[in-house]
Design a protein around this motif. Structure first.
Motif, PDB file in Angstrom:
ATOM      1  N   ILE A 104      -2.383  15.650  14.370  1.00 52.23           N
ATOM      2  CA  ILE A 104      -3.367  15.473  13.289  1.00 52.23           C
ATOM      3  C   ILE A 104      -2.691  14.863  12.070  1.00 52.23           C
ATOM      4  N   GLY A 105      -1.512  15.399  11.723  1.00 51.68           N
ATOM      5  CA  GLY A 105      -0.770  14.870  10.582  1.00 51.68           C
ATOM      6  C   GLY A 105      -0.411  13.408  10.758  1.00 51.68           C
ATOM      7  N   SER A 106      -0.010  13.028  11.968  1.00 48.32           N
ATOM      8  CA  SER A 106       0.344  11.633  12.239  1.00 48.32           C
ATOM      9  C   SER A 106      -0.878  10.721  12.103  1.00 48.32           C
ATOM     10  N   SER A 107      -2.033  11.205  12.560  1.00 44.97           N
ATOM     11  CA  SER A 107      -3.262  10.417  12.429  1.00 44.97           C
ATOM     12  C   SER A 107      -3.606  10.207  10.958  1.00 44.97           C
ATOM     13  N   LEU A 108      -3.492  11.264  10.174  1.00 45.00           N
ATOM     14  CA  LEU A 108      -3.771  11.149   8.739  1.00 45.00           C
ATOM     15  C   LEU A 108      -2.758  10.232   8.052  1.00 45.00           C
ATOM     16  N   LEU A 115      -1.379   7.601   9.380  1.00 45.47           N
ATOM     17  CA  LEU A 115      -1.812   6.227   9.641  1.00 45.47           C
ATOM     18  C   LEU A 115      -3.015   5.845   8.781  1.00 45.47           C
ATOM     19  N   PHE A 116      -3.969   6.758   8.622  1.00 46.96           N
ATOM     20  CA  PHE A 116      -5.120   6.487   7.753  1.00 46.96           C
ATOM     21  C   PHE A 116      -4.657   6.187   6.329  1.00 46.96           C
ATOM     22  N   ALA A 117      -3.704   6.997   5.845  1.00 49.92           N
ATOM     23  CA  ALA A 117      -3.199   6.807   4.482  1.00 49.92           C
ATOM     24  C   ALA A 117      -2.498   5.462   4.339  1.00 49.92           C
ATOM     25  N   LEU A 118      -1.671   5.111   5.330  1.00 54.04           N
ATOM     26  CA  LEU A 118      -0.965   3.830   5.286  1.00 54.04           C
ATOM     27  C   LEU A 118      -1.947   2.661   5.335  1.00 54.04           C
ATOM     28  N   GLY A 119      -2.974   2.783   6.179  1.00 51.30           N
ATOM     29  CA  GLY A 119      -3.979   1.729   6.257  1.00 51.30           C
ATOM     30  C   GLY A 119      -4.712   1.555   4.947  1.00 51.30           C
ATOM     31  N   THR A 120      -5.023   2.667   4.298  1.00 57.54           N
ATOM     32  CA  THR A 120      -5.701   2.621   2.996  1.00 57.54           C
ATOM     33  C   THR A 120      -4.837   1.934   1.952  1.00 57.54           C
ATOM     34  N   LEU A 121      -3.574   2.320   1.894  1.00 58.42           N
ATOM     35  CA  LEU A 121      -2.676   1.742   0.892  1.00 58.42           C
ATOM     36  C   LEU A 121      -2.364   0.274   1.191  1.00 58.42           C
ATOM     37  N   TYR A 122      -2.219  -0.055   2.468  1.00 64.20           N
ATOM     38  CA  TYR A 122      -1.943  -1.458   2.812  1.00 64.20           C
ATOM     39  C   TYR A 122      -3.150  -2.338   2.490  1.00 64.20           C
ATOM     40  N   GLY A 123      -4.343  -1.834   2.753  1.00 67.14           N
ATOM     41  CA  GLY A 123      -5.540  -2.598   2.425  1.00 67.14           C
ATOM     42  C   GLY A 123      -5.694  -2.822   0.929  1.00 67.14           C
ATOM     43  N   THR A 124      -5.174  -1.901   0.136  1.00 63.40           N
ATOM     44  CA  THR A 124      -5.274  -2.017  -1.323  1.00 63.40           C
ATOM     45  C   THR A 124      -4.136  -2.838  -1.910  1.00 63.40           C
ATOM     46  N   LEU A 125      -2.921  -2.586  -1.428  1.00 65.93           N
ATOM     47  CA  LEU A 125      -1.732  -3.190  -2.038  1.00 65.93           C
ATOM     48  C   LEU A 125      -1.234  -4.418  -1.290  1.00 65.93           C
ATOM     49  N   GLY A 126      -1.551  -4.531  -0.015  1.00 64.04           N
ATOM     50  CA  GLY A 126      -1.080  -5.673   0.768  1.00 64.04           C
ATOM     51  C   GLY A 126       0.374  -5.581   1.165  1.00 64.04           C
ATOM     52  N   THR A 127       0.980  -4.408   1.049  1.00 62.46           N
ATOM     53  CA  THR A 127       2.396  -4.216   1.397  1.00 62.46           C
ATOM     54  C   THR A 127       2.651  -2.742   1.633  1.00 62.46           C
ATOM     55  N   LEU A 128       3.698  -2.449   2.408  1.00 65.71           N
ATOM     56  CA  LEU A 128       4.129  -1.062   2.598  1.00 65.71           C
ATOM     57  C   LEU A 128       5.600  -0.882   2.262  1.00 65.71           C
ATOM     58  N   ASN A 129       6.224  -1.928   1.732  1.00 69.89           N
ATOM     59  CA  ASN A 129       7.594  -1.816   1.256  1.00 69.89           C
ATOM     60  C   ASN A 129       7.616  -0.974  -0.020  1.00 69.89           C
ATOM     61  N   PHE A 130       8.477   0.031  -0.085  1.00 65.60           N
ATOM     62  CA  PHE A 130       8.481   0.951  -1.218  1.00 65.60           C
ATOM     63  C   PHE A 130       8.618   0.220  -2.557  1.00 65.60           C
ATOM     64  N   ALA A 131       9.585  -0.683  -2.649  1.00 63.36           N
ATOM     65  CA  ALA A 131       9.831  -1.387  -3.913  1.00 63.36           C
ATOM     66  C   ALA A 131       8.642  -2.272  -4.285  1.00 63.36           C
ATOM     67  N   ASP A 132       8.092  -2.965  -3.295  1.00 63.13           N
ATOM     68  CA  ASP A 132       6.941  -3.838  -3.556  1.00 63.13           C
ATOM     69  C   ASP A 132       5.716  -3.021  -3.944  1.00 63.13           C
ATOM     70  N   MET A 133       5.511  -1.888  -3.304  1.00 61.43           N
ATOM     71  CA  MET A 133       4.398  -1.007  -3.657  1.00 61.43           C
ATOM     72  C   MET A 133       4.526  -0.512  -5.091  1.00 61.43           C
ATOM     73  N   ALA A 134       5.748  -0.119  -5.470  1.00 57.72           N
ATOM     74  CA  ALA A 134       5.972   0.359  -6.842  1.00 57.72           C
ATOM     75  C   ALA A 134       5.680  -0.732  -7.864  1.00 57.72           C
ATOM     76  N   ASP A 135       5.966  -1.987  -7.507  1.00 57.97           N
ATOM     77  CA  ASP A 135       5.671  -3.107  -8.413  1.00 57.97           C
ATOM     78  C   ASP A 135       4.168  -3.359  -8.535  1.00 57.97           C
ATOM     79  N   ARG A 136       3.428  -3.172  -7.457  1.00 57.31           N
ATOM     80  CA  ARG A 136       2.020  -3.553  -7.427  1.00 57.31           C
ATOM     81  C   ARG A 136       1.061  -2.462  -7.903  1.00 57.31           C
ATOM     82  N   ILE A 137       1.448  -1.206  -7.756  1.00 59.63           N
ATOM     83  CA  ILE A 137       0.542  -0.108  -8.109  1.00 59.63           C
ATOM     84  C   ILE A 137       0.076  -0.178  -9.571  1.00 59.63           C
ATOM     85  N   PRO A 138       0.960  -0.448 -10.558  1.00 57.27           N
ATOM     86  CA  PRO A 138       0.477  -0.521 -11.957  1.00 57.27           C
ATOM     87  C   PRO A 138      -0.497  -1.677 -12.209  1.00 57.27           C
ATOM     88  N   LEU A 139      -0.582  -2.644 -11.299  1.00 56.10           N
ATOM     89  CA  LEU A 139      -1.427  -3.824 -11.504  1.00 56.10           C
ATOM     90  C   LEU A 139      -2.800  -3.679 -10.855  1.00 56.10           C
TER      91      LEU A 139
END
Length: 503
Positions: free
Chosen positions: A171-175, A177-201
């Motif tokens: 169940i945790g693994s499924s959630l 993946l849902f979380a990663l899909g949500t964040l990737y759809g919003t930010l367009g990246t899953l790289n930690f450094a790139d995500m940190a750069d994009r979140i404030p924007l």
């Protein structure tokens, strides 16, 4: 490029290749050869981990881009002081539990040594990865290995606990993946450094979606860490599995804690704009309640294995307090306490295994039984570990808790943290005193038929116990490392800096 420049990936490659080699038919059927290869690999892993530690100390953060693909398009491994300290911790712990298992635990089930290697590969990968998707991948590697390790040796109780453990983690693994899909759809990246750069924007509409993904990740990591109210699987899972596996699992909850620090302390930290410190309102009450519930469970524990499992829950709550304070000083103190609690809990699990085999049918239950043949040395080790786990001087538990309490400077926080953390220590003192009295003093004759401890078991426990006073003797040096780890964690790396370091 010299071999030394590939050092960052070695903590992942060594256990992977050794695990594969150990699965070869002519080795999988020869336990003595497996033991030699496994212990040699663990020693090599310890050496590599500490060489990498000194390299990060001297040269700064190390970034390894696989295939020379720059982030965020390629896979990167990031070795900062925090991740390398965790790799050192897992390497030492892996060596200790393997030494312990060579006394006979490794022959009660199949593929023990390859599974331990795969488990360490997943753990080290989770610490070193530089992007969220590979964090998921390494989580799955360590979890799949843990599913098999949990039922090592077989038995009805282990099978039942394993079913619950597998079900919840799926169940945790499924959630996840849902979380990663949500964040990737919003930010367009899953790289930690790139995500940190994009979140404030992010725009106001995007913030809502990203917030859902962030809180979903908090729930996933909380499940892995044993955070209230997602902790209920932990005592049964840890108390029913084999002794060396339970000791190795002492670091499993810390992978969840590490992930909360890495994701919510950096990407959703102070610089995250509208999502800054989004987890803190949730973590504060959860941290304190985790300590309270864990302390109550300690008092209710009927055997030493369950008591140790509940001590892990209390340590998780204490670490969540350090995360919630959200300062460099608190992070440094928390990392120190993380190292201490992992070593101390693992050593107590190993000691419990020796107590079980020397008490016969009574095992580690708090009931009267025949005297243990090696009660003197076991009692001495028990007292040392009890002092460390309670947080009394002069061992590292006292230093760790003192540093965390010292980091709580706001009166509104201190009024809750001080009594709960210190009260948890008092309850641990009462419970461990009762446990020691029952195990070592409530005796009725000699237990002549009991098995004495094997030298490799005492060597494994001695290795871990020796670290506890060393954390105090070399406390200044360790504190310098944890301080650097906290500073690097808080400052983070931008995508541009990440790629510059990789070059």
């Amino acid at each position: 490029m010299s071999l030394f420049e590939h050092l960052v990936i070695f903590p992942i490659l060594i256990p992977f290749f050794v695990a594969v080699v150990l699965l070869f038919p002519h080795l999988s059927n020869c336990l003595s050869k497996q033991r030699v290869i496994s212990i040699t690999a663990h020693v090599a892993l310890v050496v590599v981990a500490f060489v990498l530690l000194f390299k990060v100390e001297g040269q700064g953060i190390q970034v390894y881009a696989l295939g020379d693909w720059s982030a965020p398009f390629g896979i990167v491994l990031v070795a900062d002081m925090f991740s390398v300290l965790m790799v050192c911790l897992s390497a030492v712990l892996g060596l200790a539990i393997t030494l312990y298992a060579t006394a006979g635990e490794d022959k009660t089930g199949a593929f023990f040594h390859p599974l331990i290697m795969f488990q360490l590969m997943g753990i080290n990968g989770a610490f070193l990865t530089g992007d969220a998707f590979n964090l998921f991948v390494f989580f799955e590697v360590l979890l799949i290995a843990s599913y098999a390790l949990m039922i090592h040796g077989g038995g009805k109780q282990r099978t039942q606990a394993n079913i619950h453990y597998v079900f919840l983690n799926l169940i945790g693994s499924s959630l996840f993946l849902f979380a990663l899909g949500t964040l990737y759809g919003t930010l367009g990246t899953l790289n930690f450094a790139d995500m940190a750069d994009r979140i404030p924007l992010l725009s106001s509409n995007e913030l809502l979606i990203a917030k859902a993904g962030a809180l979903l990740l908090l729930a996933v990591f909380g499940l892995k860490a044993g955070m209230l109210p997602l902790h209920f699987w932990l005592p049964k899972a840890y108390s029913t599995t084999s002794t060396p596996v339970a000791a190795l699992f002492a670091i499993m909850t810390k992978v969840g804690i590490y992930s909360i620090w890495r994701v919510h302390g950096v990407m959703f930290g102070d610089q995250a704009g509208g999502l800054a410190n989004i987890a803190l309102p949730w973590l504060w009450p959860i941290a304190l309640l985790t300590i309270v519930v864990g302390a109550i469970a300690i008092l209710a524990s009927q055997n030493l294995r369950v008591l140790c499992s509940n001590l892990v829950i209390v340590s998780v709550g204490t670490l969540l307090v350090a995360i919630s304070v959200n300062t460099v000083q608190a992070t440094s103190a928390g990392i120190y306490y993380l190292i201490h609690s992992t070593i101390a809990c693992a050593a107590m699990f190993l000691l419990t295994g020796l107590i079980q085999q020397q008490r016969g049918q009574a095992e580690d239950r708090f009931v009267a039984a025949r005297a243990m043949p090696q009660a003197g040395i076991l009692g001495f080790i028990f007292v040392l570990l009890a002092i460390a786990l309670i947080g009394m001087p002069p061992l590292s538990g006292f230093v760790g808790k003192a540093l965390i309490l010292q980091s709580v400077t706001e009166a509104s926080q201190a009024i809750w943290v001080f009594p709960i953390v210190l009260g948890g220590g008092l309850i641990a003192l009462i419970a461990l005193s009762r446990a020691g009295t029952s195990l070592f003093w409530r005796t009725s004759g000699e237990n002549k038929g009991a098995l004495k401890g094997h030298p490799s078991q005492y060597l494994a426990i001695g290795l871990l116990v020796a670290i506890l006073p060393l954390l105090v003797i070399f406390g200044g040096t360790v504190n310098d490392y944890t301080q650097l780890a906290a500073e690097q964690l808080k400052s983070g790396l931008s995508l541009q800096q990440l790629n510059e370091v990789a070059k």
